[in-house]
Write a protein that holds these residues in place. Structure first.
Motif, PDB file in Angstrom:
ATOM      1  N   TYR A   1       0.869  -1.186   0.000  1.00  0.00           N
ATOM      2  CA  TYR A   1       0.000   0.000   0.000  1.00  0.00           C
ATOM      3  C   TYR A   1       0.899   1.226   0.000  1.00  0.00           C
ATOM      4  N   HIS A   2       0.731   2.095  -1.011  1.00  0.00           N
ATOM      5  CA  HIS A   2       1.644   3.213  -1.225  1.00  0.00           C
ATOM      6  C   HIS A   2       0.934   4.544  -0.971  1.00  0.00           C
TER       7      HIS A   2
ATOM      8  N   GLN B   1      -7.804   8.562   6.381  1.00  0.00           N
ATOM      9  CA  GLN B   1      -8.414   8.343   5.072  1.00  0.00           C
ATOM     10  C   GLN B   1      -8.019   7.014   4.430  1.00  0.00           C
ATOM     11  N   PHE B   2      -7.066   6.308   5.012  1.00  0.00           N
ATOM     12  CA  PHE B   2      -6.550   5.110   4.366  1.00  0.00           C
ATOM     13  C   PHE B   2      -7.484   3.916   4.573  1.00  0.00           C
ATOM     14  N   ASP B   3      -7.564   3.086   3.557  1.00  0.00           N
ATOM     15  CA  ASP B   3      -8.319   1.844   3.628  1.00  0.00           C
ATOM     16  C   ASP B   3      -7.335   0.700   3.378  1.00  0.00           C
ATOM     17  N   ILE B   4      -6.586   0.367   4.419  1.00  0.00           N
ATOM     18  CA  ILE B   4      -5.526  -0.631   4.302  1.00  0.00           C
ATOM     19  C   ILE B   4      -6.052  -1.967   4.823  1.00  0.00           C
ATOM     20  N   SER B   5      -6.170  -2.932   3.940  1.00  0.00           N
ATOM     21  CA  SER B   5      -6.763  -4.226   4.290  1.00  0.00           C
ATOM     22  C   SER B   5      -5.767  -5.101   5.053  1.00  0.00           C
ATOM     23  N   ASP B   6      -6.282  -6.140   5.701  1.00  0.00           N
ATOM     24  CA  ASP B   6      -5.464  -7.004   6.539  1.00  0.00           C
ATOM     25  C   ASP B   6      -4.445  -7.804   5.740  1.00  0.00           C
ATOM     26  N   ASP B   7      -4.694  -8.000   4.447  1.00  0.00           N
ATOM     27  CA  ASP B   7      -3.753  -8.785   3.636  1.00  0.00           C
ATOM     28  C   ASP B   7      -2.662  -7.923   3.001  1.00  0.00           C
ATOM     29  N   THR B   8      -2.568  -6.650   3.432  1.00  0.00           N
ATOM     30  CA  THR B   8      -1.486  -5.779   2.958  1.00  0.00           C
ATOM     31  C   THR B   8      -0.191  -6.165   3.674  1.00  0.00           C
ATOM     32  N   ASP B   9       0.841  -6.435   2.902  1.00  0.00           N
ATOM     33  CA  ASP B   9       2.110  -6.885   3.470  1.00  0.00           C
ATOM     34  C   ASP B   9       3.030  -5.737   3.857  1.00  0.00           C
ATOM     35  N   LEU B  10       2.923  -4.615   3.151  1.00  0.00           N
ATOM     36  CA  LEU B  10       3.911  -3.546   3.301  1.00  0.00           C
ATOM     37  C   LEU B  10       3.264  -2.194   3.036  1.00  0.00           C
ATOM     38  N   ILE B  11       3.448  -1.254   3.952  1.00  0.00           N
ATOM     39  CA  ILE B  11       3.017   0.139   3.757  1.00  0.00           C
ATOM     40  C   ILE B  11       4.239   0.944   3.350  1.00  0.00           C
ATOM     41  N   CYS B  12       4.142   1.685   2.246  1.00  0.00           N
ATOM     42  CA  CYS B  12       5.299   2.369   1.666  1.00  0.00           C
ATOM     43  C   CYS B  12       5.029   3.861   1.500  1.00  0.00           C
ATOM     44  N   PHE B  13       6.012   4.672   1.840  1.00  0.00           N
ATOM     45  CA  PHE B  13       5.910   6.103   1.556  1.00  0.00           C
ATOM     46  C   PHE B  13       7.300   6.701   1.473  1.00  0.00           C
ATOM     47  N   THR B  14       7.368   7.909   0.933  1.00  0.00           N
ATOM     48  CA  THR B  14       8.618   8.653   0.805  1.00  0.00           C
ATOM     49  C   THR B  14       8.672   9.702   1.906  1.00  0.00           C
ATOM     50  N   GLN B  15       9.676   9.639   2.760  1.00  0.00           N
ATOM     51  CA  GLN B  15       9.744  10.583   3.876  1.00  0.00           C
ATOM     52  C   GLN B  15       9.982  11.998   3.384  1.00  0.00           C
ATOM     53  N   ASN B  16      10.838  12.143   2.390  1.00  0.00           N
ATOM     54  CA  ASN B  16      11.142  13.463   1.828  1.00  0.00           C
ATOM     55  C   ASN B  16      10.980  13.360   0.318  1.00  0.00           C
ATOM     56  N   GLU B  17       9.909  13.941  -0.208  1.00  0.00           N
ATOM     57  CA  GLU B  17       9.607  13.841  -1.640  1.00  0.00           C
ATOM     58  C   GLU B  17      10.434  14.860  -2.413  1.00  0.00           C
ATOM     59  N   THR B  18      11.465  14.366  -3.082  1.00  0.00           N
ATOM     60  CA  THR B  18      12.416  15.233  -3.766  1.00  0.00           C
ATOM     61  C   THR B  18      11.776  16.035  -4.885  1.00  0.00           C
ATOM     62  N   SER B  19      10.712  15.507  -5.480  1.00  0.00           N
ATOM     63  CA  SER B  19      10.129  16.169  -6.649  1.00  0.00           C
ATOM     64  C   SER B  19       9.433  17.472  -6.310  1.00  0.00           C
ATOM     65  N   ASN B  20       8.953  17.619  -5.071  1.00  0.00           N
ATOM     66  CA  ASN B  20       8.171  18.823  -4.744  1.00  0.00           C
ATOM     67  C   ASN B  20       8.582  19.507  -3.438  1.00  0.00           C
TER      68      ASN B  20
END
Length: 353
Positions: A83-84, A120-139
């Motif tokens: 889940y990204h 706001q997240f709808d993260i189901s129980d079968d999600t193995d990994l939650i992913c995000f960028t701590q510092n978004e270089t693009s913006n």
């Protein structure tokens, strides 16, 4: 040339000496199964933990880039999906790549001026990994330590992976609040591109062993088994690992570096607020990056500023993704000196006279 590009960015000037020393010490041709490399690897792991406040029971691996880390983690830690959570180009790229490997992977996009909306997240129980960028270089946005803590507390049973490419070695990250952190070295580490540091919690390694995925050369379990002896699966970038050792030996602890970057970021944001023709892309101060500053203006003005800056031997960062044409970016990395930022300020003051 003054280089404010947010990656690959300015190298520490000492790298020139380190390169010569590496040649003289035989590092460039040392076998990666030999004792010289094993001792180098062991030393670098210890320095990373000590200088960057990495928990002692976390495991450290070497990869070629942060984007390779995306692949390793999706292959080795997701059986069903990830889940990204993203608000910019690099987080979205990670999501799109994950879908190629695990088509059921899901994503949630939020606005650049919005804190990560945990409710706001709808993260189901079968999600193995939650992913995000701590510092978004693009913006030029970042996810605060408080938000990461709240995410950790809300989803304790799911592994959390953080792309920290534009913050590791610049900010004092609370690594215990996530299971996986990784970064390429061409930003806050002040080193040439071609090496990434991947940090995994004991829980992440336990999960990798449960899945026992060994279908790829750089699957996480065999990487873990090799690093028990401070070795790598493939022939690594020995030179960059050596440069990493030398850099870490001479740099202060991360708390000092973060304090300096935080003060300088605030100074730069205040400075650029005085020019009415430009505006800070990120209006919400709570989510502004401390290491990448994004400025927005008309396409014509952005193009002119970058061209004029080059005439003064100043390289500014291009815009990226959605903001490619109407923004430019300025790195606030440790290898760049205060006096170089003063020269940058003089350029903008002269430009607007």
């Amino acid at each position: 040339m003054l280089n404010f590009y947010p990656g690959p960015s300015k190298l520490y000037p000492e790298v020139r000496t380190y390169l010569s020393d590496a040649y003289d010490e035989g590092i460039l041709s040392t076998p990666h199964r030999g004792e010289q490399f094993v001792q180098l690897s062991r030393t670098v792991v210890g320095l990373l933990k000590r200088k960057l406040n990495i928990p002692q029971d976390y495991h450290i691996f070497f990869a070629s880039s942060a984007t390779e880390c995306w692949e390793i983690l999706i292959q080795s830690l997701t059986k069903t999906k990830s889940y990204h959570i993203y608000n910019g180009a690099f987080g979205e790229k990670w999501f799109n790549y994950a879908k190629k490997l695990r088509p059921e992977s899901e994503g949630y996009q939020f606005d650049v001026n919005e804190s990560m909306p945990l409710d706001q997240f709808d993260i189901s129980d079968d999600t193995d990994l939650i992913c995000f960028t701590q510092n978004e270089t693009s913006n030029g946005t970042q996810v605060s330590p408080t938000t990461i803590l709240n995410l950790h507390n809300r989803y304790r049973d799911t592994l959390i992976a953080v792309d920290a490419t534009s913050s590791m070695a610049g900010l004092n990250l609370k690594l215990i609040k996530a299971d996986i952190w990784f970064a390429s070295v061409q930003k806050n580490f002040g080193l040439p591109a071609g090496l990434a540091v991947l940090v995994c919690s004991p829980r992440a390694i336990f999960r990798a062993k449960q899945l026992a995925e060994r279908d790829h050369y750089n699957s996480l379990v065999p990487m873990y088994e090799k690093m028990l002896n401070y070795q790598t699966m493939n022939t690594p970038n020995v030179l960059n690992i050596y440069l990493l050792r030398r850099m870490l030996e001479e740099r202060p602890f991360i708390k000092t570096i973060e304090s300096e970057l935080t003060d300088r970021a605030q100074d730069l944001y205040t400075f650029f607020e005085q020019f009415p023709e430009m505006k800070l892309l990120v209006e919400n101060e709570e989510v502004r990056s401390k290491t990448v500053i994004a400025l927005q203006a008309s396409e014509r003005l952005v193009d002119d500023i970058k061209k004029r800056a080059l005439q003064y031997n100043i390289r500014l960062g291009n815009g990226y993704g959605t903001w490619a044409r109407n923004t430019f970016r300025i790195a606030n990395f440790p290898a760049i000196l205060d006096e170089e930022y003063e020269e940058l300020k003089r350029f903008f003051l002269h430009y607007y006279v």
